[in-house]
Motif scaffolding. Structure first.
Motif, PDB file in Angstrom:
ATOM      1  N   ARG A   1       0.484  -0.816  -0.022  1.00 40.37           N
ATOM      2  CA  ARG A   1       0.051   0.196  -0.007  1.00 40.37           C
ATOM      3  C   ARG A   1       1.006   0.827  -0.235  1.00 40.37           C
ATOM      4  O   ARG A   1       1.776   1.593   0.647  1.00 40.37           O
TER       5      ARG A   1
ATOM      6  N   GLU B   1      -0.050   3.898   1.665  1.00 37.43           N
ATOM      7  CA  GLU B   1      -0.017   5.542   2.692  1.00 37.43           C
ATOM      8  C   GLU B   1       1.779   5.276   3.171  1.00 37.43           C
ATOM      9  O   GLU B   1       1.655   6.422   3.276  1.00 37.43           O
TER      10      GLU B   1
ATOM     11  N   SER C   1      -7.348  -8.683   1.511  1.00 38.11           N
ATOM     12  CA  SER C   1      -6.474  -7.161   1.471  1.00 38.11           C
ATOM     13  C   SER C   1      -6.978  -6.880  -0.001  1.00 38.11           C
ATOM     14  O   SER C   1      -7.671  -6.907  -0.938  1.00 38.11           O
TER      15      SER C   1
ATOM     16  N   THR D   1      -9.017   0.493   3.306  1.00 32.73           N
ATOM     17  CA  THR D   1      -8.425   0.165   2.165  1.00 32.73           C
ATOM     18  C   THR D   1      -8.531  -0.732   0.886  1.00 32.73           C
ATOM     19  O   THR D   1      -9.280  -0.599   0.158  1.00 32.73           O
ATOM     20  N   THR D   2      -8.940  -1.760   1.901  1.00 36.50           N
ATOM     21  CA  THR D   2      -9.267  -2.858   1.382  1.00 36.50           C
ATOM     22  C   THR D   2     -10.654  -2.554   0.862  1.00 36.50           C
ATOM     23  O   THR D   2     -11.028  -3.022  -0.074  1.00 36.50           O
TER      24      THR D   2
ATOM     25  N   SER E   1     -11.082  -0.287  -2.148  1.00 40.08           N
ATOM     26  CA  SER E   1     -11.306  -1.011  -3.405  1.00 40.08           C
ATOM     27  C   SER E   1     -11.938  -1.678  -3.532  1.00 40.08           C
ATOM     28  O   SER E   1     -12.197  -2.048  -5.821  1.00 40.08           O
TER      29      SER E   1
END
Length: 228
Positions: A121, A123, A161, A185-186, A189
């Motif tokens: 990732r 970030e 993920s 974050t997952t 997506s």
């Protein structure tokens, strides 16, 4: 008799994790939609400060005998695995972004080595770069998609993920499945797929499983699903 609620996990759960779902009355199917493979890499024999955000990075470091003065990691399970491997976690955060904030506050300007994968990732590296904290990235493993056709429809799908999301969607659609995600974050997506998502309060498989149980119990309590 109503059919059990079907849950698909996009990685193989530990026996206690799976048993918790089975005990709650769910039917569980598992498939590892991503795999990790070690890769050749070059790294110093000793680094003063090392960042590890995944347990997948630990075995390659151990096999190469790389020593780390202070480890900065993501997740309590990663911290426990580091201790078991003989490393000393200095700081453990719940996410890469949270770890980056700590490093910027306490270690701004100091040099770090980040052991991970090329599909990591963004970030943490971006936050450190934007705050004058040098970072050397070393890819010690690769993440490989392992798509498969899911057997039938599922009421809920566990995603751990963004890579697992991408792998699953190569051969499947979400339809009306609820997407239970390990973190924001997952979940992000899945934005363009307009899926209903539930995000774990803390990024652990155990917490995600609890969210599954809570979600469908709420459905039952409100009689929103005639199958329950």
């Amino acid at each position: 008799m109503s059919k059990p609620i079907r849950i698909l996990s996009t990685k193989v759960l530990t026996p206690p994790q799976k048993e918790r779902l089975l005990h709650a009355g769910f039917a569980v199917v598992e498939h590892s939609f991503i795999k990790t493979n070690p890769v050749n890499f070059t790294a110093p024999a000793f680094v003063e400060k090392g960042i590890i955000t995944s347990m997948n990075a630990i075995d390659p470091l151990v096999e190469r005998g790389i020593k780390i003065g202070k480890c900065f990691c993501v997740g309590q399970k990663t911290a426990a695995a580091l201790r078991e491997a003989g490393y000393s976690p200095e700081v453990c955060a719940e996410s890469g972004a949270a770890l980056a904030r700590i490093l910027i506050e306490k270690y701004r300007g100091e040099n770090f080595h980040f052991f991970g994968t090329d599909s990591r990732r963004n970030e943490l590296p971006e936050m450190l770069s934007n705050n004058d904290t040098p970072l050397t990235e070393i890819h010690v493993y690769e993440t490989v998609l392992n798509p498969a056709k899911a057997p039938g429809k599922f009421d809920g799908i566990l995603f751990f993920s963004p890579s697992a999301v991408a792998s699953y969607l190569q051969e499947n659609t979400l339809n009306d499945s609820i997407a239970f995600c390990i973190g924001p974050t997952t979940a992000k997506s899945l934005d363009k797929h307009h899926a209903e998502t539930v995000i774990a309060n803390t990024p652990t498989a155990e917490r995600l499983i609890l969210e599954v149980i809570k979600y469908f119990k709420k459905q039952k309590d409100h009689n929103l699903d005639p199958r329950i």
